[in-house]
Design a protein around this motif. Structure first.
Motif, PDB file in Angstrom:
ATOM      1  N   ALA A   1     -11.242  -0.128   0.039  1.00 39.45           N
ATOM      2  CA  ALA A   1     -10.423  -1.367  -0.565  1.00 39.45           C
ATOM      3  C   ALA A   1     -11.625  -1.951  -1.404  1.00 39.45           C
ATOM      4  CB  ALA A   1     -10.283  -2.258   0.699  1.00 39.45           C
TER       5      ALA A   1
ATOM      6  N   GLN B   1     -16.336  -5.248  -5.100  1.00 40.97           N
ATOM      7  CA  GLN B   1     -16.630  -4.825  -3.720  1.00 40.97           C
ATOM      8  C   GLN B   1     -15.613  -3.573  -3.502  1.00 40.97           C
ATOM      9  OE1 GLN B   1     -16.879  -7.897  -0.949  1.00 40.97           O
ATOM     10  NE2 GLN B   1     -19.025  -7.252  -0.684  1.00 40.97           N
TER      11      GLN B   1
ATOM     12  N   SER C   1     -12.111  -5.042  -4.376  1.00 43.38           N
ATOM     13  CA  SER C   1     -11.745  -6.313  -4.747  1.00 43.38           C
ATOM     14  C   SER C   1     -12.723  -6.635  -6.048  1.00 43.38           C
ATOM     15  CB  SER C   1     -12.247  -7.275  -3.449  1.00 43.38           C
ATOM     16  OG  SER C   1     -13.471  -7.083  -3.001  1.00 43.38           O
ATOM     17  N   GLY C   2     -12.227  -7.723  -6.716  1.00 47.35           N
ATOM     18  CA  GLY C   2     -12.962  -8.219  -7.891  1.00 47.35           C
ATOM     19  C   GLY C   2     -12.875  -7.202  -8.956  1.00 47.35           C
TER      20      GLY C   2
ATOM     21  N   LYS D   1      -2.063  -2.811  -2.315  1.00 44.03           N
ATOM     22  CA  LYS D   1      -3.073  -2.988  -1.302  1.00 44.03           C
ATOM     23  C   LYS D   1      -4.528  -2.865  -2.068  1.00 44.03           C
ATOM     24  CE  LYS D   1      -0.495  -1.822   2.588  1.00 44.03           C
ATOM     25  NZ  LYS D   1      -0.319  -0.831   3.823  1.00 44.03           N
ATOM     26  N   ASN D   2      -4.550  -2.420  -3.283  1.00 41.54           N
ATOM     27  CA  ASN D   2      -5.942  -2.235  -3.964  1.00 41.54           C
ATOM     28  C   ASN D   2      -6.829  -1.205  -3.140  1.00 41.54           C
ATOM     29  OD1 ASN D   2      -5.077  -3.935  -6.102  1.00 41.54           O
ATOM     30  ND2 ASN D   2      -6.745  -5.237  -5.927  1.00 41.54           N
ATOM     31  N   THR D   3      -6.015  -0.254  -2.715  1.00 40.09           N
ATOM     32  CA  THR D   3      -6.649   0.592  -1.821  1.00 40.09           C
ATOM     33  C   THR D   3      -6.389   1.977  -2.340  1.00 40.09           C
ATOM     34  OG1 THR D   3      -6.482  -0.832   0.070  1.00 40.09           O
ATOM     35  CG2 THR D   3      -6.893   1.379   0.703  1.00 40.09           C
TER      36      THR D   3
END
Length: 122
Positions: free
Chosen positions: A23, A3, A25-26, A76-78
């Motif tokens: 952001a 995502q 995720s996954g 922050k994976n951002t």
């Protein structure tokens, strides 16, 4: 499930600033090169900026050089897009993309966010 969730869009006057965030995720963030693209009404989606997996290399479309800055925060994976000196022609839906390739192009993006609207009034 991968995502990408963008945020930070909005309405701003010409000359103003916005910061977009994406952001992730996954996905293993450190293994993905990231990019920002945009699509204005009645136009094709176009490349805006990209950043390498390490963050050490960045690339920009000529029209945004000196005004936009892409960066990433691995903790922050951002990924961010700081947009300054905005112009009405920057109005578009901005999309975040992630790729396992080292080359960030429309054709190499593996995952897309849902987009965030940026509107610049004159």
């Amino acid at each position: 499930q991968v995502q990408l969730v963008e945020s930070g869009g909005g309405l701003v006057q010409a000359g103003g600033s916005l910061r977009l965030s994406c952001a992730a995720s996954g996905v293993t963030f450190s293994s993905a090169a990231m990019g920002w693209f945009r699509q204005a009404p009645w136009k094709e989606r176009e490349f805006v900026a990209s950043i390498s997996r390490s963050g050490g290399s960045t690339y920009y479309q000529d029209s945004v050089k000196g005004r936009f800055t892409i960066s990433r925060d691995s903790a922050k994976n951002t990924v961010y897009l700081q947009m300054n000196s905005l112009k009405p022609e920057d109005t578009a839906v901005y999309y975040c993309g992630a790729t396992r390739s080292a080359l960030v192009r429309l054709t190499t993006i593996d995952y897309w966010g849902q987009g965030t609207q940026v509107t610049v009034s004159s």
